[in-house]
Design a protein around this motif. Structure first.
Motif, mmCIF file in Angstrom:
data_model
loop_
_atom_site.group_PDB
_atom_site.id
_atom_site.type_symbol
_atom_site.label_atom_id
_atom_site.label_comp_id
_atom_site.label_asym_id
_atom_site.label_seq_id
_atom_site.Cartn_x
_atom_site.Cartn_y
_atom_site.Cartn_z
ATOM 1 N N ILE A 1 0.810 -1.214 0.000
ATOM 2 C CA ILE A 1 0.000 0.000 0.000
ATOM 3 C C ILE A 1 0.847 1.269 0.000
ATOM 4 C CG2 ILE A 1 -1.905 -1.181 1.139
ATOM 5 C CD1 ILE A 1 -1.159 0.130 3.742
ATOM 6 N N GLY A 2 2.170 1.122 -0.011
ATOM 7 C CA GLY A 2 3.046 2.265 -0.178
ATOM 8 C C GLY A 2 3.542 2.940 1.086
ATOM 9 N N ILE A 3 3.242 2.385 2.250
ATOM 10 C CA ILE A 3 3.763 2.972 3.492
ATOM 11 C C ILE A 3 5.270 2.739 3.582
ATOM 12 C CG2 ILE A 3 3.738 2.785 6.011
ATOM 13 C CD1 ILE A 3 0.781 2.316 5.911
ATOM 14 N N PHE A 4 5.696 1.532 3.238
ATOM 15 C CA PHE A 4 7.120 1.225 3.114
ATOM 16 C C PHE A 4 7.486 1.235 1.635
ATOM 17 C CE2 PHE A 4 7.201 -1.480 7.242
ATOM 18 C CZ PHE A 4 7.573 -0.367 7.976
ATOM 19 N N PRO A 5 8.708 1.650 1.299
ATOM 20 C CA PRO A 5 9.150 1.589 -0.104
ATOM 21 C C PRO A 5 9.410 0.146 -0.519
ATOM 22 C CG PRO A 5 10.968 2.265 1.294
ATOM 23 C CD PRO A 5 9.751 2.242 2.170
ATOM 24 N N LEU A 6 9.483 -0.079 -1.808
ATOM 25 C CA LEU A 6 9.755 -1.426 -2.314
ATOM 26 C C LEU A 6 11.095 -1.942 -1.800
ATOM 27 C CD1 LEU A 6 8.702 -3.685 -4.122
ATOM 28 C CD2 LEU A 6 9.878 -2.598 -6.059
ATOM 29 N N TRP A 7 12.017 -1.012 -1.527
ATOM 30 C CA TRP A 7 13.318 -1.401 -0.974
ATOM 31 C C TRP A 7 13.167 -2.220 0.310
ATOM 32 C CZ3 TRP A 7 17.454 -0.732 -3.916
ATOM 33 C CH2 TRP A 7 17.479 0.316 -4.841
ATOM 34 N N SER A 8 12.055 -2.031 1.018
ATOM 35 C CA SER A 8 11.872 -2.687 2.321
ATOM 36 C C SER A 8 11.737 -4.199 2.218
ATOM 37 C CB SER A 8 10.651 -2.098 3.043
ATOM 38 O OG SER A 8 10.861 -0.732 3.340
ATOM 39 N N LEU B 1 15.362 -2.591 7.524
ATOM 40 C CA LEU B 1 14.246 -1.692 7.265
ATOM 41 C C LEU B 1 14.729 -0.248 7.227
ATOM 42 C CD1 LEU B 1 11.196 -1.360 6.863
ATOM 43 C CD2 LEU B 1 10.960 -1.195 9.352
ATOM 44 N N GLY B 2 15.565 0.125 8.196
ATOM 45 C CA GLY B 2 16.120 1.471 8.214
ATOM 46 C C GLY B 2 16.953 1.740 6.964
ATOM 47 N N LEU B 3 17.727 0.737 6.545
ATOM 48 C CA LEU B 3 18.531 0.872 5.334
ATOM 49 C C LEU B 3 17.647 1.087 4.111
ATOM 50 C CD1 LEU B 3 21.231 0.736 3.832
ATOM 51 C CD2 LEU B 3 20.979 -1.759 3.770
ATOM 52 N N SER B 4 16.506 0.396 4.081
ATOM 53 C CA SER B 4 15.587 0.548 2.944
ATOM 54 C C SER B 4 15.036 1.969 2.867
ATOM 55 C CB SER B 4 14.440 -0.454 3.044
ATOM 56 O OG SER B 4 13.490 -0.078 4.047
ATOM 57 N N LEU B 5 14.804 2.592 4.020
ATOM 58 C CA LEU B 5 14.324 3.976 4.041
ATOM 59 C C LEU B 5 15.417 4.925 3.555
ATOM 60 C CD1 LEU B 5 12.460 3.957 7.486
ATOM 61 C CD2 LEU B 5 11.485 3.639 5.207
ATOM 62 N N LEU B 6 16.656 4.623 3.924
ATOM 63 C CA LEU B 6 17.785 5.434 3.481
ATOM 64 C C LEU B 6 17.986 5.286 1.972
ATOM 65 C CD1 LEU B 6 20.051 7.314 4.395
ATOM 66 C CD2 LEU B 6 21.470 5.285 4.799
ATOM 67 N N LEU B 7 17.835 4.074 1.469
ATOM 68 C CA LEU B 7 17.944 3.842 0.029
ATOM 69 C C LEU B 7 16.858 4.599 -0.729
ATOM 70 C CD1 LEU B 7 18.740 0.002 -0.044
ATOM 71 C CD2 LEU B 7 20.275 1.878 -0.680
ATOM 72 N N GLN B 8 15.663 4.633 -0.152
ATOM 73 C CA GLN B 8 14.572 5.377 -0.770
ATOM 74 C C GLN B 8 14.916 6.864 -0.863
ATOM 75 O OE1 GLN B 8 11.998 4.420 -2.315
ATOM 76 N NE2 GLN B 8 10.742 6.283 -2.466
ATOM 77 N N LEU B 9 15.543 7.386 0.204
ATOM 78 C CA LEU B 9 15.939 8.793 0.220
ATOM 79 C C LEU B 9 16.996 9.054 -0.847
ATOM 80 C CD1 LEU B 9 15.859 11.584 1.623
ATOM 81 C CD2 LEU B 9 17.683 10.763 3.128
ATOM 82 N N ILE B 10 17.999 8.186 -0.917
ATOM 83 C CA ILE B 10 19.070 8.354 -1.907
ATOM 84 C C ILE B 10 18.507 8.269 -3.320
ATOM 85 C CG2 ILE B 10 21.181 7.307 -2.815
ATOM 86 C CD1 ILE B 10 21.811 6.385 0.049
ATOM 87 N N PHE B 11 17.609 7.319 -3.540
ATOM 88 C CA PHE B 11 17.015 7.124 -4.856
ATOM 89 C C PHE B 11 16.186 8.341 -5.274
ATOM 90 C CE2 PHE B 11 13.575 5.512 -7.618
ATOM 91 C CZ PHE B 11 14.346 4.984 -8.645
#
Length: 315
Positions: free
Chosen positions: A250-257, A301-311
């Motif tokens: 549903i988009g709360i977490f990025p696909l990176w998660s 999970l935290g790394l996935s949020l950071l990757l989303q920010l970088i992306f």
């Protein structure tokens, strides 16, 4: 305990003298429960704006000090109530095996609380004094977890309170001090983290079920029995991963998660580590695996949020 069994017990615990005594008192394998929520809350804040790194460090240290103090209160009050002895596992053992005075442990816990309060003053000066009120409530419940006339750890609600205060509240505060706001999304994100933190407490109670029952505790593990408690642990893992998957859809977490699902192997190891075991020392590795599940899941999970920010910056 016979001499040979006693030696084997000490070898299994792998307890050393010197600095190791004080390090064990902190119960470092459980500190992931304070690190991960601060990390996740701060990473969520990075998606909305730049963060104050000093605030992050202050919040991280304050949270770890409060949890360490809570562990010390646990060590002190369980000894005072006669619940811990030389054969107890899962404790620092500083009082019953290393000869540290109970008063010293209590004083050190209070010093850690004072240090956390001083850090809290800095955090409030940089954000809001409402954080002070919430922080004091967290500290109170940290004390009441094993202190006071009706310790929460001795009831069926220990996991619930631990998950809520160390998960939802800490994530919320970590996000708030960076953004001066709290969104519904942040509260939703805290749910799987809170469940994982609850599993750490549940695994502890599964391991200590027999001893706790003999001493009159009424933990959820005691009330439903070993097998059902292990199944509850497994169901909690499944619930956290299922919620994570739904949040991604549903988009709360990025696909990176999706990388957070790499922690499933450790969760499976923890679940199987409790099955069929009858002695608490046999379940130590399973409890450690439970804490590691929270660590690996939270870091990924935290790394996935950071990757989303970088992306997002590269678009």
């Amino acid at each position: 305990m016979q001499p040979i069994e006693k030696d084997a017990f000490k070898i299994a615990l792998n307890e050393k003298k010197g600095f190791h005594v004080w390090w064990r008192l902190l119960r470092p394998h459980t500190l992931t429960a304070s690190f991960i929520p601060v990390f996740i809350g701060t990473m969520m804040a990075t998606l909305d704006q730049s963060i104050n790194f000093l605030l992050f460090l202050a919040m991280l240290l304050a949270s770890m000090l409060i949890q360490s103090a809570t562990n010390m209160f646990n060590e002190y009050y369980d000894f005072v109530r006669g619940l811990d002895n030389e054969e107890s596992v899962g404790i620092g053992g500083t009082i019953v095996r290393d000869g540290v005075q109970p008063k010293t442990v209590l004083q050190l816990a209070l010093i850690f609380f004072i240090a956390a309060m001083l850090l809290g003053v800095y955090i409030c000066l940089e954000s809001s004094w409402w954080v002070c009120a919430i922080g004091l409530v967290c500290m109170l419940f940290g004390y009441l977890y094993t202190g006071g006339p009706y310790p929460l750890a001795y009831t069926p609600f220990g996991e619930l309170f631990a998950g809520f205060f160390m998960g939802t509240i800490i994530i919320g505060i970590s996000y708030y001090i960076q953004t001066l706001s709290v969104t519904g999304t942040v509260l939703l994100i805290s749910v799987p983290i809170s469940i994982f933190i609850g599993t750490i407490m549940l695994s502890n109670n599964i391991r200590d079920l027999k001893g706790d029952e003999e001493n009159g505790r009424k933990t959820i593990a005691i009330l439903i029995g070993h097998n059902n408690a292990v199944n509850l642990l497994g169901a909690s893992f499944v619930a956290s991963y299922l919620i994570t998957f739904v949040y991604i859809i549903i988009g709360i977490f990025p696909l990176w998660s999706m990388i957070a699902f790499l922690s499933i192997k450790k969760a499976w190891e923890a679940f199987n580590g409790f099955k069929g075991k009858t002695k608490n020392i046999e379940m130590m590795s399973a409890m450690k695996a439970t804490a590691q599940t929270n660590t690996i899941y939270g870091l990924l999970l935290g790394l996935s949020l950071l990757l989303q920010l970088i992306f997002s910056f590269t678009l």
